[in-house]
Design a protein around this motif. Structure first.
Motif, mmCIF file in Angstrom:
data_model
loop_
_atom_site.group_PDB
_atom_site.id
_atom_site.type_symbol
_atom_site.label_atom_id
_atom_site.label_comp_id
_atom_site.label_asym_id
_atom_site.label_seq_id
_atom_site.Cartn_x
_atom_site.Cartn_y
_atom_site.Cartn_z
ATOM 1 N N LEU A 145 -3.012 8.497 0.759
ATOM 2 C CA LEU A 145 -2.258 8.756 1.988
ATOM 3 C C LEU A 145 -2.757 7.940 3.169
ATOM 4 O O LEU A 145 -2.121 7.913 4.222
ATOM 5 C CB LEU A 145 -2.307 10.256 2.331
ATOM 6 N N ARG A 146 -3.897 7.271 2.996
ATOM 7 C CA ARG A 146 -4.368 6.377 4.063
ATOM 8 C C ARG A 146 -3.345 5.289 4.367
ATOM 9 O O ARG A 146 -3.305 4.755 5.473
ATOM 10 C CB ARG A 146 -5.692 5.725 3.649
ATOM 11 N N ALA A 147 -2.515 4.986 3.346
ATOM 12 C CA ALA A 147 -1.493 3.954 3.542
ATOM 13 C C ALA A 147 -0.462 4.356 4.587
ATOM 14 O O ALA A 147 0.262 3.506 5.115
ATOM 15 C CB ALA A 147 -0.785 3.662 2.215
ATOM 16 N N LYS A 186 -6.860 -6.144 7.347
ATOM 17 C CA LYS A 186 -6.747 -6.548 5.941
ATOM 18 C C LYS A 186 -7.066 -8.033 5.745
ATOM 19 O O LYS A 186 -6.875 -8.579 4.668
ATOM 20 C CB LYS A 186 -5.329 -6.252 5.433
ATOM 21 N N SER A 198 2.569 5.431 10.405
ATOM 22 C CA SER A 198 2.790 6.609 11.253
ATOM 23 C C SER A 198 2.454 6.298 12.708
ATOM 24 O O SER A 198 3.199 6.670 13.622
ATOM 25 C CB SER A 198 1.931 7.781 10.760
ATOM 26 N N ALA A 244 0.989 4.274 -2.907
ATOM 27 C CA ALA A 244 0.812 5.687 -2.571
ATOM 28 C C ALA A 244 1.971 6.526 -3.102
ATOM 29 O O ALA A 244 1.772 7.603 -3.673
ATOM 30 C CB ALA A 244 0.686 5.853 -1.053
ATOM 31 N N VAL A 269 -6.473 10.284 -0.965
ATOM 32 C CA VAL A 269 -7.000 8.998 -0.496
ATOM 33 C C VAL A 269 -5.866 7.995 -0.294
ATOM 34 O O VAL A 269 -5.867 7.200 0.654
ATOM 35 C CB VAL A 269 -8.040 8.448 -1.501
ATOM 36 N N VAL A 276 -1.244 5.848 7.467
ATOM 37 C CA VAL A 276 -1.844 5.919 8.805
ATOM 38 C C VAL A 276 -1.223 4.896 9.754
ATOM 39 O O VAL A 276 -0.714 5.236 10.829
ATOM 40 C CB VAL A 276 -3.376 5.733 8.731
ATOM 41 N N PRO A 331 -3.033 -3.922 11.506
ATOM 42 C CA PRO A 331 -3.332 -3.816 10.069
ATOM 43 C C PRO A 331 -3.509 -5.172 9.395
ATOM 44 O O PRO A 331 -4.313 -5.309 8.469
ATOM 45 C CB PRO A 331 -2.115 -3.076 9.495
ATOM 46 N N ASP A 363 0.827 -1.203 0.000
ATOM 47 C CA ASP A 363 0.000 0.000 0.000
ATOM 48 C C ASP A 363 0.866 1.260 0.000
ATOM 49 O O ASP A 363 0.536 2.252 -0.657
ATOM 50 C CB ASP A 363 -0.927 0.006 1.220
#
Length: 438
Positions: free
Chosen positions: A223-225, A265, A230, A86, A221, A227, A261, A82
């Motif tokens: 940039l959700r990868a 997923k 970070s 991005a 969108v 989260v 995650p 992901d």
């Protein structure tokens, strides 16, 4: 037998057996037993037992299997894929953008996992085919992946930094945090080099006319990868920096964060956890076997007077202390071409640290310089570890010659980074001092 003769015998025999290709853990353990029986006395074998016991009860070393397990879970959770998608959206239309995105992803992966092999292998599978498809010069693509992948040695949570801190008996937390700014400096040098290459040699990093400009909505969108990475970075580094948790405790938190995650997923399956556990067991076992052998060897070396002899030799040298430091760094780079980084740390740190203290250098500062030279050894032919990691992902039409050519510019960039950190110690010591004052 004189201490000088013992010194030559121990180093000579170690070098000979290492060049023979035998596993380093068994070379160290076997030579330790041989020297303790022949040069000391049979009853001194208890020293080996005590070294094994001391290693087995070390709580600090618990962080190593936890960080490795975290890396293994993240590698299978889809987070890295992901991230790459991005970065491709954000940098795909920039000249050299895929290479720049690869550096950024490797920085994020280093701050999540601290394991070099995971970054190099993942980028070799994901980024290399895409860069080659777009006409990137193979040497540039390979050099970028190999050099950026080694940032996990510096940027916390680095497994090798933990091994160094335990061996040098310095604060693990301060040692981890100290590598953050130097790691970002190296990443900035890599990106600057790619930008300059794109300007001077545009045919090395051509723009793909078929690549469409992604709408801003898609970019946001994507940039959700960032989260989960970070949050994981904040959990690990934040808890260490602010003293909320020890490195071992933060590693446990990191494992829990890596599971989240994978669960969302729907990749958290029993076979996945089983394989991650097996990989962790293999890597941890290798590290601990080498640790046992190296600690025994250094104990024998010190007990037979080798360390004292070396210190007396350094005291008798009438040269500037910086020349002695440069000689140690040069030796480390050379060792990196023939020996794995774990063996280098465990063998040389107990010998070098008394010299560093004698010369009046800061131990944390020296540790980061040490890590940078380990990085240089990591990409140095013929046995740099990243060269073997990337080899498994090479397409058939590209040989190891392209890899060797590709890492040369990045080797010199690492050397520039080493000089910057040596010339400006505050770049390294500022964060650890701030951390200690809290």
């Amino acid at each position: 037998m004189s201490p000088n003769t013992i010194l030559l015998l121990m180093f000579g025999s170690l070098t000979l057996f290492m060049l023979s290709g035998l596993p380093i853990a068994f070379v160290l353990g076997g030579l330790s037993l041989l020297f303790i029986v022949t040069l000391w006395e049979p009853s001194a074998v208890i020293v080996l037992v005590l070294q094994i016991y001391d290693t087995m009860k070390s709580e600090a070393l618990l962080a190593i299997p936890l960080f490795i397990l975290m890396a293994c879970i993240l590698q299978r959770s889809g987070v890295i894929e992901d991230l790459y998608k991005a970065m491709e959206l954000w940098f795909g239309r920039l000249r050299g953008g895929l290479a720049i995105g690869t550096v950024i992803i490797c920085v994020v992966m280093a701050a999540m996992t601290g394991v070099v092999g995971a970054a190099v292998t993942a980028m070799g599978i994901l980024a290399l085919p895409e860069m080659l498809r777009r006409g990137y010069k193979p040497e540039l693509a390979l050099g970028t992946i190999c050099a950026s992948g080694t940032l996990g040695i510096l940027i916390p949570p680095s497994v090798l930094t933990i091994v160094y801190a335990v061996t040098a008996q310095v604060s693990i937390g301060q040692m981890l945090i100290a590598g953050l700014i130097p790691g970002l400096i190296l990443a900035t040098l890599y990106i600057a080099y790619i930008v300059v290459v794109g300007w001077l040699k545009p045919d090395w990093v051509p723009l793909d006319p078929s690549t469409r400009q992604a709408p801003w909505r898609d970019k946001i969108v994507a940039l959700r990868a960032l989260v989960f990475p970070s949050l994981l970075i904040v959990l690990i580094l934040g808890s260490i920096f602010f003293g909320i948790a020890t490195p071992t405790e933060s590693a446990a938190v990191g494992v829990a964060g890596a599971i989240l995650p994978a669960m969302l997923k729907r990749k958290l399956t029993l076979p996945m956890l089983s394989q991650a556990g097996v990989d962790t067991l293999k890597a941890t076992s290798m590290i601990l076997w080498i640790t046992l052998g190296a600690k025994a060897y250094v104990a024998i070396f010190t007990g037979l007077g080798g360390a004292d002899t070396l210190l007396e030799f350094i005291k008798g040298m009438e040269v500037n202390r910086w020349w002695i430091l440069a000689a140690m760094m040069l030796l480390l780079v050379f060792l990196g071409t023939v020996l794995d980084e774990l063996g280098i740390i465990l063998l040389t740190v107990p010998v070098f640290l008394p010299i560093v203290r004698l010369l009046g250098f800061d131990e944390i500062w020296f540790g980061v310089l040490y890590a940078i030279t380990i990085q240089m050894g990591y990409i140095s032919p013929p046995f740099g570890y990243t060269l073997f990691y990337i080899k498994g992902t090479l397409p058939r039409h590209i040989g190891m010659g392209a890899v060797y050519k590709g890492i040369i510019p990045f080797f010199f960039l690492q050397f520039i980074g080493l000089l910057i950190c040596a010339a400006f110690p505050d770049l390294i010591t500022w964060l650890p001092k701030l951390m200690a004052s809290r």
